[in-house]
Design a protein around this motif. Structure first.
Motif, short mmCIF file in Angstrom:
data_model
loop_
_atom_site.label_atom_id
_atom_site.label_comp_id
_atom_site.label_asym_id
_atom_site.label_seq_id
_atom_site.Cartn_x
_atom_site.Cartn_y
_atom_site.Cartn_z
N ALA A 122 34.31 79.83 45.40
CA ALA A 122 34.25 78.83 44.45
C ALA A 122 34.78 77.23 44.78
CB ALA A 122 35.50 79.37 43.12
N ARG A 123 35.00 77.17 46.04
CA ARG A 123 34.91 75.92 46.41
C ARG A 123 36.32 74.92 46.10
NH1 ARG A 123 32.70 78.33 50.19
NH2 ARG A 123 30.36 77.76 50.93
N PRO A 124 37.43 75.35 46.42
CA PRO A 124 38.48 74.77 45.70
C PRO A 124 38.49 73.29 46.03
CG PRO A 124 39.36 76.15 47.20
CD PRO A 124 37.78 76.56 47.12
N ARG A 125 37.97 72.95 47.10
CA ARG A 125 38.00 71.69 47.64
C ARG A 125 37.13 70.74 46.61
NH1 ARG A 125 37.63 71.23 53.69
NH2 ARG A 125 37.26 73.26 53.76
N ALA A 126 36.29 71.21 45.90
CA ALA A 126 35.66 70.47 44.67
C ALA A 126 36.52 70.05 43.70
CB ALA A 126 34.64 71.43 44.27
N LEU A 127 37.75 70.43 43.60
CA LEU A 127 38.44 70.28 42.37
C LEU A 127 39.44 69.14 42.68
CD1 LEU A 127 39.44 73.88 41.35
CD2 LEU A 127 37.76 72.34 40.15
N ASP A 128 39.50 68.06 41.59
CA ASP A 128 40.41 67.10 41.83
C ASP A 128 41.80 67.44 40.92
OD1 ASP A 128 41.53 64.78 41.41
OD2 ASP A 128 40.17 63.55 40.33
N TRP A 129 42.82 67.45 41.63
CA TRP A 129 44.21 67.71 41.05
C TRP A 129 44.82 66.60 40.46
CZ3 TRP A 129 43.77 72.98 40.79
CH2 TRP A 129 43.30 73.49 41.75
N SER A 130 44.36 65.34 40.69
CA SER A 130 45.30 64.22 40.40
C SER A 130 45.59 64.18 38.67
CB SER A 130 44.56 62.94 40.83
OG SER A 130 43.30 62.92 39.88
N ASP A 131 44.50 64.35 37.80
CA ASP A 131 45.30 64.25 36.52
C ASP A 131 45.86 65.75 35.90
OD1 ASP A 131 42.68 64.94 36.56
OD2 ASP A 131 42.23 64.37 34.55
N ARG A 132 45.38 66.57 36.49
CA ARG A 132 45.53 68.05 35.94
C ARG A 132 45.84 68.80 37.32
NH1 ARG A 132 43.62 70.79 31.13
NH2 ARG A 132 43.42 69.27 29.48
N PRO A 133 46.92 68.80 37.83
CA PRO A 133 47.33 69.53 39.12
C PRO A 133 47.27 70.95 38.91
CG PRO A 133 49.34 68.51 38.18
CD PRO A 133 48.15 68.11 37.16
N ARG A 134 47.41 71.55 37.77
CA ARG A 134 48.09 72.83 37.82
C ARG A 134 46.99 74.09 37.65
NH1 ARG A 134 53.00 74.76 36.06
NH2 ARG A 134 53.29 76.30 34.69
N VAL A 135 47.04 74.90 38.56
CA VAL A 135 45.97 76.18 38.53
C VAL A 135 46.80 77.50 38.06
CG1 VAL A 135 46.26 76.51 41.08
CG2 VAL A 135 44.46 77.66 39.85
N VAL A 136 46.63 78.30 37.21
CA VAL A 136 47.25 79.33 36.81
C VAL A 136 46.41 80.66 37.20
CG1 VAL A 136 48.23 80.59 34.82
CG2 VAL A 136 48.11 78.24 34.79
N THR A 137 47.22 81.42 38.19
CA THR A 137 46.89 82.51 38.61
C THR A 137 47.49 83.62 38.21
OG1 THR A 137 45.84 83.82 40.51
CG2 THR A 137 47.39 82.31 40.77
N SER A 138 47.71 84.87 38.77
CA SER A 138 48.60 85.98 38.33
C SER A 138 49.14 86.84 39.51
CB SER A 138 47.84 86.79 37.26
OG SER A 138 47.28 87.80 38.21
N ASP B 182 49.42 74.84 30.13
CA ASP B 182 49.51 73.47 29.59
C ASP B 182 48.38 72.53 29.52
OD1 ASP B 182 49.90 72.39 32.20
OD2 ASP B 182 51.67 72.22 32.16
N GLU B 183 48.81 71.32 29.17
CA GLU B 183 47.73 70.29 29.15
C GLU B 183 47.20 69.64 30.36
OE1 GLU B 183 51.18 68.06 28.95
OE2 GLU B 183 50.75 69.88 27.75
#
Ligand SMILES: Cc1ncc(COP(=O)(O)O)c(C=O)c1O
Length: 388
Positions: free
Chosen positions: A86-102, A143-144
């Motif tokens: 899924a190419r995580p490096r395409a994601l910008d974490w600046s405004d929404r830094p959280r990833v929820v896995t399990s 969360d948001e």
């Protein structure tokens, strides 16, 4: 194709009871023929890359049809990693830094996101509650500031099956897309990404999709894909790979932009033949067969007073069933002596079912367990009380 006719396509069943599709699907004659066709094309034509790339396009279209997506929403890659695909490096974490896995995800899922902490990501885990991962476990972490929810459809270590539609709704209520690792479910039941509201999905083809290792398929909803800019890319992620333009980036539309290098051709040939075979069978029929066998196995294990780790509720499980052991290595060896092939995780016995398995396979397993009952763990008194 009825299960008995389907089974005849898989020579392993001439000699063995194969219950390890959760690691690697059995090899079908038509898949073998496709691999031989690949070798023939290489022998005869030397360098038929045009043909080989065409096969990749066919595979994208075949997979898209399987999950009710557009071919442009599917990218194929030689990288199997669930989140790597899924190419995580395409994601910008600046405004929404959280990833929820399990807790129930495959290690790579954790590793890929943990590695993103260097780019500002925060990794949260929905916590397992016994043999389940309830929606509330995700809700507690959302969360948001959540950029993404990333989890498996079916858990590789106890068979728990997540309600994807409900999880997608929950993620969306928090403004986060849902990425699904479908390695342990794809090929065992119909999956309609549009109806479920799944935003992205990744699977290898080696397990219940009945192909070889080596190729992963990634679905990303078109609008989401086109909002993302992969930094992990290459010529096959470009609008026209054959422009050979080293000076510019011109991302392909849709999910093809997540591709990088040239396709893993042998794996593509195998996967294409395997997906066509499954289309002939129909995933509704596969689901019915797999459910019936998993139900039979769970009932048989419970009847014997064994400690089943897979949820009892058929809606909360898929093709995989696990049972606690005292000495799993010895048990697996004993079963293998009887030509019953299983696997293990966490010191427990792991079996899984596909359309080619039969009731007789389940009975062969159960009789193998009866003869080695001392190697299995009895259900604890607490678990038994709850059931009664
Ligand atoms: C749930 C799940 N995800 C992913 C994988 C494989 O991931 P990778 O392609 O990184 O080997 C497996 C294989 O066992 C799996 O069970």
């Amino acid at each position: 194709v009825e299960p008995t006719a389907f089974r005849k396509l898989f020579p392993i069943f001439d000699e063995r009871v194969y219950l390890n599709s959760c690691s690697q699907g059995a090899l079908a004659r038509p898949v073998q023929a496709a691999l031989e066709e690949f070798m023939e094309s290489w022998h005869r034509q030397g360098n038929p890359w045009e043909l080989w790339c065409e096969r990749m396009e066919e595979l994208r279209a075949e997979f898209a049809a399987l999950i009710n997506a557009e071919p442009d929403e599917v990218g194929g890659s030689g990288r199997g990693a669930p989140a790597g695909g899924a190419r995580p490096r395409a994601l910008d974490w600046s405004d929404r830094p959280r990833v929820v896995t399990s807790d129930f995800d495959f290690p790579t899922m954790g590793h890929v996101w943990l590695a993103q902490r260097a780019r500002g990501a925060e990794v949260a885990y929905a916590r397992a509650q016994g043999d389940r991962l309830p929606l509330e476990a995700f809700e507690a972490e959302l969360d948001e500031r959540t950029r993404l929810v990333a989890t498996s459809h079916v858990c590789y270590r106890n068979g728990f099956r997540t309600d994807l539609a409900a999880l997608a709704e929950l993620a969306h209520a928090h403004g986060a897309p849902l990425l699904v690792d479908a390695f342990q479910s794809m090929g065992t039941e119909p999956v309609d990404v549009k109806a479920l509201g799944v935003d992205a999905l990744v699977t290898g083809t080696l397990k219940y999709l009945l192909g070889t290792p080596g190729v992963a398929l990634l679905y990303v909803r078109r609008e989401l894909a086109e909002r993302l800019t992969p930094t992990d890319t290459g010529w096959f992620g470009q609008a026209d790979p054959f422009a050979y333009d080293v000076h510019h980036l011109d991302y392909a539309p849709g999910a093809r932009r997540f591709q990088s290098g040239s396709p893993p051709v042998p794996a593509v040939y195998a996967a294409l033949a395997a997906l066509r075979l499954l289309r002939e069978v129909g995933l509704d029929a596969v689901r019915d067969q797999v459910r019936a066998l998993a139900d039979l196995a769970v009932a048989g294990l419970r009847q014997r007073g064994l400690d089943v780790m897979t949820p009892d509720d058929p809606a909360c499980r898929g093709p995989l069933v696990m049972v606690r052991c005292r000495d799993v290595q010895r048990l697996i060896a004993r079963l293998a002596e009887r030509d019953v092939l299983c696997s293990t995780r966490d010191g427990a016995l792991r079996v899984s079912f596909h359309h080619y398995n039969s009731e007789a396979d389940v009975l062969a397993l159960l009789s193998g367990l009866d003869d080695n009952i001392g190697l299995l763990a009895p259900a604890s008194a607490g678990t038994r009380d709850q059931e009664e």
